[in-house]
Motif scaffolding. Structure first.
Motif, PDB file in Angstrom:
ATOM      1  N   TYR C  24      89.694  32.515  36.054  1.00  0.00           N
ATOM      2  CA  TYR C  24      89.240  31.230  36.591  1.00  0.00           C
ATOM      3  C   TYR C  24      90.167  30.108  36.120  1.00  0.00           C
ATOM      4  O   TYR C  24      90.777  30.211  35.052  1.00  0.00           O
ATOM      5  CB  TYR C  24      87.814  30.939  36.121  1.00  0.00           C
ATOM      6  CG  TYR C  24      86.772  31.678  36.926  1.00  0.00           C
ATOM      7  CD1 TYR C  24      85.996  31.012  37.864  1.00  0.00           C
ATOM      8  CD2 TYR C  24      86.597  33.047  36.750  1.00  0.00           C
ATOM      9  CE1 TYR C  24      85.043  31.695  38.615  1.00  0.00           C
ATOM     10  CE2 TYR C  24      85.653  33.737  37.501  1.00  0.00           C
ATOM     11  CZ  TYR C  24      84.870  33.063  38.438  1.00  0.00           C
ATOM     12  OH  TYR C  24      83.946  33.730  39.176  1.00  0.00           O
ATOM     13  N   SER C  25      90.236  29.053  36.908  1.00  0.00           N
ATOM     14  CA  SER C  25      91.006  27.878  36.499  1.00  0.00           C
ATOM     15  C   SER C  25      90.413  27.312  35.206  1.00  0.00           C
ATOM     16  O   SER C  25      89.281  27.628  34.849  1.00  0.00           O
ATOM     17  CB  SER C  25      91.011  26.834  37.613  1.00  0.00           C
ATOM     18  OG  SER C  25      89.692  26.424  37.937  1.00  0.00           O
ATOM     19  N   LEU C 200      98.759  20.918  35.518  1.00  0.00           N
ATOM     20  CA  LEU C 200      98.560  20.960  36.973  1.00  0.00           C
ATOM     21  C   LEU C 200      99.894  21.005  37.699  1.00  0.00           C
ATOM     22  O   LEU C 200     100.037  21.651  38.735  1.00  0.00           O
ATOM     23  CB  LEU C 200      97.734  19.755  37.442  1.00  0.00           C
ATOM     24  CG  LEU C 200      96.261  19.750  37.018  1.00  0.00           C
ATOM     25  CD1 LEU C 200      95.571  18.490  37.567  1.00  0.00           C
ATOM     26  CD2 LEU C 200      95.529  20.995  37.501  1.00  0.00           C
ATOM     27  N   GLY C 382      95.678  14.818  43.738  1.00  0.00           N
ATOM     28  CA  GLY C 382      94.350  15.128  44.284  1.00  0.00           C
ATOM     29  C   GLY C 382      93.586  16.083  43.383  1.00  0.00           C
ATOM     30  O   GLY C 382      92.361  15.986  43.241  1.00  0.00           O
ATOM     31  N   THR C 383      94.311  17.000  42.753  1.00  0.00           N
ATOM     32  CA  THR C 383      93.636  17.945  41.859  1.00  0.00           C
ATOM     33  C   THR C 383      93.237  17.252  40.561  1.00  0.00           C
ATOM     34  O   THR C 383      92.162  17.500  40.011  1.00  0.00           O
ATOM     35  CB  THR C 383      94.542  19.162  41.588  1.00  0.00           C
ATOM     36  OG1 THR C 383      95.004  19.672  42.850  1.00  0.00           O
ATOM     37  CG2 THR C 383      93.774  20.260  40.879  1.00  0.00           C
ATOM     38  N   GLY C 386      90.106  15.539  41.213  1.00  0.00           N
ATOM     39  CA  GLY C 386      88.984  16.462  41.372  1.00  0.00           C
ATOM     40  C   GLY C 386      88.504  17.044  40.058  1.00  0.00           C
ATOM     41  O   GLY C 386      87.301  17.068  39.788  1.00  0.00           O
ATOM     42  N   VAL C 387      89.423  17.487  39.208  1.00  0.00           N
ATOM     43  CA  VAL C 387      88.982  18.141  37.970  1.00  0.00           C
ATOM     44  C   VAL C 387      88.352  17.152  36.995  1.00  0.00           C
ATOM     45  O   VAL C 387      87.618  17.547  36.095  1.00  0.00           O
ATOM     46  CB  VAL C 387      90.131  18.926  37.272  1.00  0.00           C
ATOM     47  CG1 VAL C 387      90.611  20.061  38.185  1.00  0.00           C
ATOM     48  CG2 VAL C 387      91.268  18.011  36.874  1.00  0.00           C
ATOM     49  N   ALA C 388      88.641  15.844  37.184  1.00  0.00           N
ATOM     50  CA  ALA C 388      88.015  14.832  36.329  1.00  0.00           C
ATOM     51  C   ALA C 388      86.588  14.530  36.784  1.00  0.00           C
ATOM     52  O   ALA C 388      85.847  13.848  36.086  1.00  0.00           O
ATOM     53  CB  ALA C 388      88.851  13.552  36.338  1.00  0.00           C
ATOM     54  N   ASN C 389      86.213  15.010  37.947  1.00  0.00           N
ATOM     55  CA  ASN C 389      84.868  14.824  38.487  1.00  0.00           C
ATOM     56  C   ASN C 389      83.895  15.740  37.740  1.00  0.00           C
ATOM     57  O   ASN C 389      84.125  16.946  37.669  1.00  0.00           O
ATOM     58  CB  ASN C 389      84.914  15.195  39.979  1.00  0.00           C
ATOM     59  CG  ASN C 389      83.625  14.880  40.709  1.00  0.00           C
ATOM     60  OD1 ASN C 389      82.546  14.844  40.108  1.00  0.00           O
ATOM     61  ND2 ASN C 389      83.742  14.652  42.006  1.00  0.00           N
ATOM     62  N   PRO C 390      82.825  15.196  37.172  1.00  0.00           N
ATOM     63  CA  PRO C 390      81.877  16.063  36.458  1.00  0.00           C
ATOM     64  C   PRO C 390      81.328  17.185  37.344  1.00  0.00           C
ATOM     65  O   PRO C 390      80.781  18.160  36.829  1.00  0.00           O
ATOM     66  CB  PRO C 390      80.768  15.091  36.038  1.00  0.00           C
ATOM     67  CG  PRO C 390      81.444  13.764  35.955  1.00  0.00           C
ATOM     68  CD  PRO C 390      82.473  13.768  37.044  1.00  0.00           C
ATOM     69  N   GLY C 391      81.482  17.067  38.664  1.00  0.00           N
ATOM     70  CA  GLY C 391      81.045  18.144  39.559  1.00  0.00           C
ATOM     71  C   GLY C 391      81.999  19.327  39.586  1.00  0.00           C
ATOM     72  O   GLY C 391      81.698  20.362  40.171  1.00  0.00           O
ATOM     73  N   TYR C 392      83.162  19.203  38.960  1.00  0.00           N
ATOM     74  CA  TYR C 392      84.131  20.322  38.933  1.00  0.00           C
ATOM     75  C   TYR C 392      83.659  21.424  38.010  1.00  0.00           C
ATOM     76  O   TYR C 392      83.181  21.153  36.909  1.00  0.00           O
ATOM     77  CB  TYR C 392      85.492  19.805  38.448  1.00  0.00           C
ATOM     78  CG  TYR C 392      86.465  20.900  38.027  1.00  0.00           C
ATOM     79  CD1 TYR C 392      87.026  21.762  38.968  1.00  0.00           C
ATOM     80  CD2 TYR C 392      86.810  21.072  36.685  1.00  0.00           C
ATOM     81  CE1 TYR C 392      87.919  22.774  38.580  1.00  0.00           C
ATOM     82  CE2 TYR C 392      87.698  22.065  36.292  1.00  0.00           C
ATOM     83  CZ  TYR C 392      88.247  22.913  37.240  1.00  0.00           C
ATOM     84  OH  TYR C 392      89.121  23.902  36.857  1.00  0.00           O
ATOM     85  N   GLU C 393      83.803  22.669  38.472  1.00  0.00           N
ATOM     86  CA  GLU C 393      83.733  23.776  37.530  1.00  0.00           C
ATOM     87  C   GLU C 393      84.829  24.753  37.898  1.00  0.00           C
ATOM     88  O   GLU C 393      85.237  24.841  39.068  1.00  0.00           O
ATOM     89  CB  GLU C 393      82.338  24.424  37.481  1.00  0.00           C
ATOM     90  CG  GLU C 393      81.991  25.328  38.607  1.00  0.00           C
ATOM     91  CD  GLU C 393      80.608  25.982  38.421  1.00  0.00           C
ATOM     92  OE1 GLU C 393      79.622  25.247  38.236  1.00  0.00           O
ATOM     93  OE2 GLU C 393      80.532  27.212  38.498  1.00  0.00           O
ATOM     94  N   GLY C 395      87.169  27.527  39.201  1.00  0.00           N
ATOM     95  CA  GLY C 395      86.989  28.434  40.328  1.00  0.00           C
ATOM     96  C   GLY C 395      87.901  29.649  40.194  1.00  0.00           C
ATOM     97  O   GLY C 395      88.803  29.666  39.348  1.00  0.00           O
ATOM     98  N   PRO C 396      87.676  30.668  41.041  1.00  0.00           N
ATOM     99  CA  PRO C 396      88.386  31.953  40.907  1.00  0.00           C
ATOM    100  C   PRO C 396      89.793  31.898  41.505  1.00  0.00           C
ATOM    101  O   PRO C 396      89.988  31.393  42.613  1.00  0.00           O
ATOM    102  CB  PRO C 396      87.500  32.891  41.708  1.00  0.00           C
ATOM    103  CG  PRO C 396      86.870  32.023  42.749  1.00  0.00           C
ATOM    104  CD  PRO C 396      86.719  30.652  42.147  1.00  0.00           C
TER     105      PRO C 396
END
Lengths: 421, 421, 421
Positions: C24-25, C200, C382-383, C386-393, C395-396
């Motif tokens: 996973y990332s 990144l 863009g990444t 996204g990864v700074a968003n608490p909604g990020y987890e 991914g595979p």
């Protein structure tokens, strides 16, 4: 001087303060860490007397300047009774900044938000829609300690200001009296943002070891003997040295004739309010910072009667220095902004009767120090870059950097006192 | 409302929450500290219902807006079944932001990085080069709670949204119905960056104590009786008061005739989803924010039949307020950016049949509130400056700042609940 | 490799390192937290061998480049004996940055502040006004480990550099020899600031899963078989696959004829100095990144005799990659600036006899990779968002992201080793 620190220092910082290597420049965190910057604001800038402005800038009742010292903001103004007063620049209602301008003139102090209104003595005289139980007396502006010395205005944000200031003021006032800065006028003022810690700005000022290569415009005014003693004088330097001796004798005679003090007073690191005063003869025509030592203003300052009167150079810890010449004065104030940013304000003063375009020209008056400040700005920024490099380690001061070392000693001593008391 | 806090609060912050002085503005760290800002994002913005957008902005299937709330980013869109849905704006593959535009229209949601593709219901329908064991169902977009009320869209980032929202929605919906915001159209939208903590922006909105001096354009619409009761009316104010009484009676009659609710509903700090609704008569012609109370749009909103219909003013904690008039509506949304920065979005809505240049002119429609917002921006920035000054201490609210106090009470109450549960 | 960490890691960070989910990332803090960024600088960038510059950039004695790696600044120069040396870019006196230019040529290294003067071997030869007890030998510039491999310059800031570098250098040098980068010349160089964590940027480089949609200009050079094996080849792809096989055979023959190594060497995560070398045939004319695979420089590199010589692609952990073609070479270096900012330097090298405007044109030479870098810049930004968003987890990874996973494995392994040793 007691305190209630809001900072909890890390063991690393305490160790840095306790184990500073004497004779060497400071460790990197003193220039780069946010923790030590916050400590500097609290222990140095919020506890010591700071040179803040000149009386010339607040000549009339209602005249004010605002001074920002890290997060602190202070209003300094002349009250209706001609006294200089200082207050926290914050409304007692919901905390709005009261005065937003760097300087100006007011009748009363009226908050722009809900018009709470204060007299220039800080008392609250109007607050709308408060209940009958409201006690107006409890909500006057918070005073800040303020003292004037020979036309220079000092403030202290601490509750119990250092007690040695009276003594220091008594020591330096006789040197300042001839220049009568109280009745001078501001000819020019420049704020310069420097990309460096405030201590790098101060250290840069405390030595002229870099002047030879960095300040060609400045050094023409001084005898090229910086760092030399009589023993070092080579045959080549002999004529310069003799010129210097003659100028020093003339200066001594001029001071004696007017009963002005002449001796150097050197206490940069042996007291809380560290200072140094020395009166230096100048080279060339020997009058001022004009070409070949020529004057830059036709009216002499205060009660001075001869243009060839040298440079009265004064240092005050932690944040100021001064050059007073027969025809003008330059005052320098350093304020911290962040670990790697500072603001240097330079103010040029002339006799109040001097007329721009007639007695002086702003460009000629300010040329040498505008140039010098800008050269120093580059050196300070380069040093800030370097000390933030993990490859930096403190290096040894040279023999001619004793005032830098005195500044560092004073600073470390004051921090040490603060964290251990 | 349970939580799993990722923050470890300092004892100082807990003490500030527990010992807040009632009747006084908040202590400085509530406006300036990064720790409390992070707590605000976590405990207030990530746990409560937030006004986020209007249905008018996502009228058609596939229409979306993105909303950034501190580090959170949310996509709000209209699904193919016409329902409004909300998702975390982050791809389930390697975390790329999915949609970069503030608004637009999509068929599916395709990640710009490796083209993972989601339906507008959030389900993953395409992910290239995954092994056969890959379970597509596990990698749909993460949903965010969303509710619409009378054309306004609210989201909640928390896992268990406050349960009182149904009740609040039921309370406010009848007030909104006449305006039919669901079928309105956006005439204009402005994002204003304010150099102040989001709570200073909200507190500024919650009182008009500053309006007299700060908002000359705005106050012409209202009766100059702010903060007065019938007992305060002086002979000089008598004609104004009678004008007000007549307008209030007319408004009551108009509401009664259309069976619209008229009473004020005041629960700003007595429930989780604090709110206030009140319907205010307007001065002058009494219709809108045009000169002398004149309309600014020729088409009336929704089912409203008379231009003289007052100002339906609504407050929602923590981040919004609304002015609904017979001819247009203005909705305001505040989002936090950093301890000393916020973004205020103002959206002007008109009837969907209103034609720009014919029924309304954007400049006239928006003039008063563009001006008012900008005046408030200056006041908020001045207050942010002031409260960050160590000389600041909380001051007493006046009698006409009860809604500011209610906001502060609500806020402190919600923090207290969060840190103790 | 021992160390004295100045960082005290939080339990949360240690847990993140110890519990990383394989396949996973990485978790968000690896891309966004200041604590982990500081750890990256200390444990990765200050302890491993880093590609830093090319020998072509410091061809003559006195030539230097400066390299800034987070807070570290290093001078890399060619000494009078033609050896490449590296030093901390900080004066041993009071810490001024020594060289401010990104590149240039010097006789001695003279500090701009007080003219401390060092030879290009780092020894101090002049320091004014020091006392007789001053030991000049103690104040030479601090050396930094430096190694050259086939014209590429690597440095290591650590005291004890990884010992496997000799072996790695021995492995990769034969692949580089034909290109003779040591005697190449720099045709162009671009520094690109990317709004993303350095990892990144690296992860983006380690896969071409995004190339199809993001890099239309780049992919024309390669066979459209990325991620395919012989088993996957459909009838539609058959002609492409046969074209590929023919080109691969030709490349094998060309290497064999010149006795150049041809096999892929794949050790990206199985050693301290992780690397990968592979020699890929190119599509179309098969020579270079020109249109339809045409050459972009008329002079071939080093000892290469045929234009159709594929792309020697090399990866080095942690911060570089390289494309060597028959007619030019492109070297890429990533340096960290802050958690969400990095600088990518791209350098184009051609044969030293190649003449601009005659043998090559800078625009044509650099077009594909200037465009590709800029496309990657957008994806990385863009990444980061996204990864700074608490909604990020996390991914595979897909089947074609094995080199991304190898990079992440290498990185986590090195951190783990660092924090546990």
């Amino acid at each position: 001087m007691s305190h209630m620190s809001t900072l909890k220092l890390t063991a690393e910082t305490e160790s840095l303060i306790n184990n500073r290597a004497v004779g060497y420049s400071l460790e990197a965190p003193f220039y780069a860490s946010q923790e030590i910057f916050d400590l500097d604001v609290e222990a140095i800038f919020a506890k010591h007397w700071l040179f803040s402005t000149t009386e010339a800038e607040i000549a009339e009742p209602g005249d004010f300047v605002t001074v920002d010292i890290g997060p602190h903001s202070v209003i300094i103004l002349r009250d209706d009774d001609e006294e200089v007063r200082a207050f926290r620049n914050v409304c007692r209602h919901r905390g709005s900044r009261l005065l937003d301008s760097p300087c100006g003139s007011v009748g009363n102090l009226v908050c722009p938000y809900h018009q709470w209104t204060y007299r220039t003595d800080g008392s609250l005289i109007h607050a709308e829609s408060q209940p009958p139980s409201f006690e107006r007396d409890r909500f006057g502006l918070k005073p800040v300690h303020v003292r004037t010395v020979g036309g220079l205005v000092f403030i202290c944000l601490g509750e119990e200001p250092p007690e040695d200031f009276d003594e220091v003021a008594g020591n330096i006032e006789p040197y300042l009296t001839p220049y009568d800065l109280r009745h001078a006028k501001v000819a020019h003022q420049v704020d310069l943002v420097e990309e460096g810690n405030w201590k790098l700005v101060m250290e840069n000022n405390r030595e002229c070891h870099h002047c030879d290569s960095a300040h060609p415009e400045l050094i023409t005014a001084y005898f090229p003997l910086f760092g030399y003693t009589a023993d070092d004088v080579t045959p080549r330097l002999r004529p310069v040295f003799e010129r210097y001796q003659a100028a020093a004798e003339d200066l001594g005679a001029a001071c004696a004739a007017s009963q002005f003090p002449r001796d150097t007073w050197y206490e940069p690191d042996t007291r809380i309010t560290g200072f140094r005063v020395s009166h230096l003869p100048l080279d060339g025509e020997g009058s001022s910072f004009g070409p070949d030592g020529k004057p830059v203003c036709a009216k002499l300052m205060g009660s001075i009667t001869q243009a060839r009167f040298g440079d009265l150079s004064m240092h005050m810890q932690p944040n100021s220095w001064f050059h007073l010449l027969s025809d003008h004065a330059i005052v320098f104030r350093v304020l911290p902004v962040s670990p790697d940013k500072s603001i240097v304000r330079t103010t040029w003063l002339v006799h109040s009767d001097a007329v721009e375009g007639v007695d002086y020209d702003v460009d000629s008056l300010t040329s040498v120090w505008r140039t010098t400040n800008d050269q120093d700005r580059v050196l300070v920024a380069g040093t800030q870059c370097g000390v933030a490099n993990p490859g930096y380690e403190p290096g040894p001061y040279s023999l001619v950097e004793d005032d830098v070392e005195a500044f560092a000693n004073w600073y470390i001593g004051r921090l040490h006192k603060y964290v251990t008391s």
